[in-house]
Motif scaffolding. Sequence first.
Motif, PDB file in Angstrom:
ATOM      1  N   VAL A   1      55.757  93.425  28.202  1.00  0.00           N
ATOM      2  CA  VAL A   1      55.997  95.219  29.269  1.00  0.00           C
ATOM      3  C   VAL A   1      55.501  94.944  30.683  1.00  0.00           C
ATOM      4  O   VAL A   1      54.907  94.487  31.274  1.00  0.00           O
ATOM      5  CB  VAL A   1      54.657  95.559  28.511  1.00  0.00           C
ATOM      6  N   ARG A   2      56.880  95.391  31.380  1.00  0.00           N
ATOM      7  CA  ARG A   2      56.450  96.421  32.984  1.00  0.00           C
ATOM      8  C   ARG A   2      55.581  96.867  33.430  1.00  0.00           C
ATOM      9  O   ARG A   2      55.437  97.701  32.751  1.00  0.00           O
ATOM     10  CB  ARG A   2      57.513  96.685  33.660  1.00  0.00           C
ATOM     11  N   ILE A   3      54.281  96.560  34.098  1.00  0.00           N
ATOM     12  CA  ILE A   3      53.664  97.963  34.207  1.00  0.00           C
ATOM     13  C   ILE A   3      54.006  98.489  35.697  1.00  0.00           C
ATOM     14  O   ILE A   3      53.771  97.350  36.481  1.00  0.00           O
ATOM     15  CB  ILE A   3      52.113  97.095  34.648  1.00  0.00           C
ATOM     16  N   VAL A   4      53.995  99.804  35.712  1.00  0.00           N
ATOM     17  CA  VAL A   4      54.447  99.997  37.118  1.00  0.00           C
ATOM     18  C   VAL A   4      53.315 100.985  37.658  1.00  0.00           C
ATOM     19  O   VAL A   4      52.451 101.706  36.782  1.00  0.00           O
ATOM     20  CB  VAL A   4      55.754 101.731  36.932  1.00  0.00           C
ATOM     21  N   LEU A   5      53.108 101.196  38.708  1.00  0.00           N
ATOM     22  CA  LEU A   5      52.058 102.144  39.549  1.00  0.00           C
ATOM     23  C   LEU A   5      52.464 102.999  40.580  1.00  0.00           C
ATOM     24  O   LEU A   5      53.149 101.798  41.380  1.00  0.00           O
ATOM     25  CB  LEU A   5      50.565 101.376  39.999  1.00  0.00           C
ATOM     26  N   VAL A   6      52.144 104.221  40.667  1.00  0.00           N
ATOM     27  CA  VAL A   6      52.786 104.813  41.442  1.00  0.00           C
ATOM     28  C   VAL A   6      51.628 105.446  41.864  1.00  0.00           C
ATOM     29  O   VAL A   6      50.864 105.859  42.471  1.00  0.00           O
ATOM     30  CB  VAL A   6      53.128 106.690  40.892  1.00  0.00           C
ATOM     31  N   GLU A   7      52.291 104.952  43.768  1.00  0.00           N
ATOM     32  CA  GLU A   7      51.164 104.973  44.684  1.00  0.00           C
ATOM     33  C   GLU A   7      49.881 105.240  45.341  1.00  0.00           C
ATOM     34  O   GLU A   7      48.745 106.169  45.233  1.00  0.00           O
ATOM     35  CB  GLU A   7      51.432 106.769  44.949  1.00  0.00           C
ATOM     36  N   THR A   8      49.630 103.538  43.924  1.00  0.00           N
ATOM     37  CA  THR A   8      48.129 103.321  44.396  1.00  0.00           C
ATOM     38  C   THR A   8      46.955 103.288  45.424  1.00  0.00           C
ATOM     39  O   THR A   8      47.967 102.897  46.532  1.00  0.00           O
ATOM     40  CB  THR A   8      48.161 101.821  43.898  1.00  0.00           C
ATOM     41  N   LEU A   9      46.440 103.922  45.326  1.00  0.00           N
ATOM     42  CA  LEU A   9      45.631 104.318  46.281  1.00  0.00           C
ATOM     43  C   LEU A   9      44.746 103.357  47.172  1.00  0.00           C
ATOM     44  O   LEU A   9      44.294 103.172  48.104  1.00  0.00           O
ATOM     45  CB  LEU A   9      44.225 105.343  46.374  1.00  0.00           C
ATOM     46  N   GLY A  10      44.238 102.265  45.950  1.00  0.00           N
ATOM     47  CA  GLY A  10      42.868 101.602  46.596  1.00  0.00           C
ATOM     48  C   GLY A  10      42.658 100.576  45.948  1.00  0.00           C
ATOM     49  O   GLY A  10      43.146 100.082  44.769  1.00  0.00           O
ATOM     50  N   ALA A  11      42.321  98.988  47.052  1.00  0.00           N
ATOM     51  CA  ALA A  11      42.875  98.465  46.394  1.00  0.00           C
ATOM     52  C   ALA A  11      42.105  97.177  45.550  1.00  0.00           C
ATOM     53  O   ALA A  11      41.967  96.591  45.453  1.00  0.00           O
ATOM     54  CB  ALA A  11      42.666  97.864  48.042  1.00  0.00           C
ATOM     55  N   LEU A  12      41.066  98.125  45.705  1.00  0.00           N
ATOM     56  CA  LEU A  12      40.105  97.392  44.229  1.00  0.00           C
ATOM     57  C   LEU A  12      40.813  97.675  42.997  1.00  0.00           C
ATOM     58  O   LEU A  12      40.610  96.783  42.107  1.00  0.00           O
ATOM     59  CB  LEU A  12      38.834  98.525  44.339  1.00  0.00           C
ATOM     60  N   ASN A  13      41.278  99.280  42.879  1.00  0.00           N
ATOM     61  CA  ASN A  13      42.345  99.404  41.331  1.00  0.00           C
ATOM     62  C   ASN A  13      42.957  98.219  41.442  1.00  0.00           C
ATOM     63  O   ASN A  13      43.619  97.911  40.191  1.00  0.00           O
ATOM     64  CB  ASN A  13      42.558 100.632  41.712  1.00  0.00           C
TER      65      ASN A  13
END
Length: 154
Positions: free
Chosen positions: A9-21
């Motif tokens: 499964v591809r994981i897509v993150l949209v406009e992630t704000l935090g480097a820790l996350n």
Amino acid sequence: MSQARTLPVRIVLVETLGALNLGAVARVMQNMGLTELVLVNPQCRPDDPQAQQMAVHAQHILAGAKMVPDVLSAIQDCDRIIATAGRINRGDRPVLSLEQGCQWLADGGVKPAIVFGREDRGLSNWELQYFPVVLTIDTAPEAPSLNLAQAVGI
């Protein structure tokens, strides 16, 4: 001990704000045997020291992350795509439980993707139009918001 069959499964993150996350997502992906990470217009960088530190043994996932400008670019080659949302106006779009969504992904396609929205507001209604179904993760009504890495892990 036999290994369970896993779907790539591809994981897509949209406009992630935090480097820790971002680093925590890479770490949980490593834990779950996932390797394909696509970042849509990220607001932090995979090489950020905080992301690298949180990734622990998953820095290779951050290093291999593909960055794209918009959601359509992230999913254009996928054939089974599901969006995640905490709240949604159901309308005529199927909203699936976690179990139903996982089964839907497993039942078809060879290039599935799960799309996670922004940490502070999720996916926009405009972005949700691209997805045939939406997955929700049930939470306690008094604590409806999940951390991004927790949602990816679930």
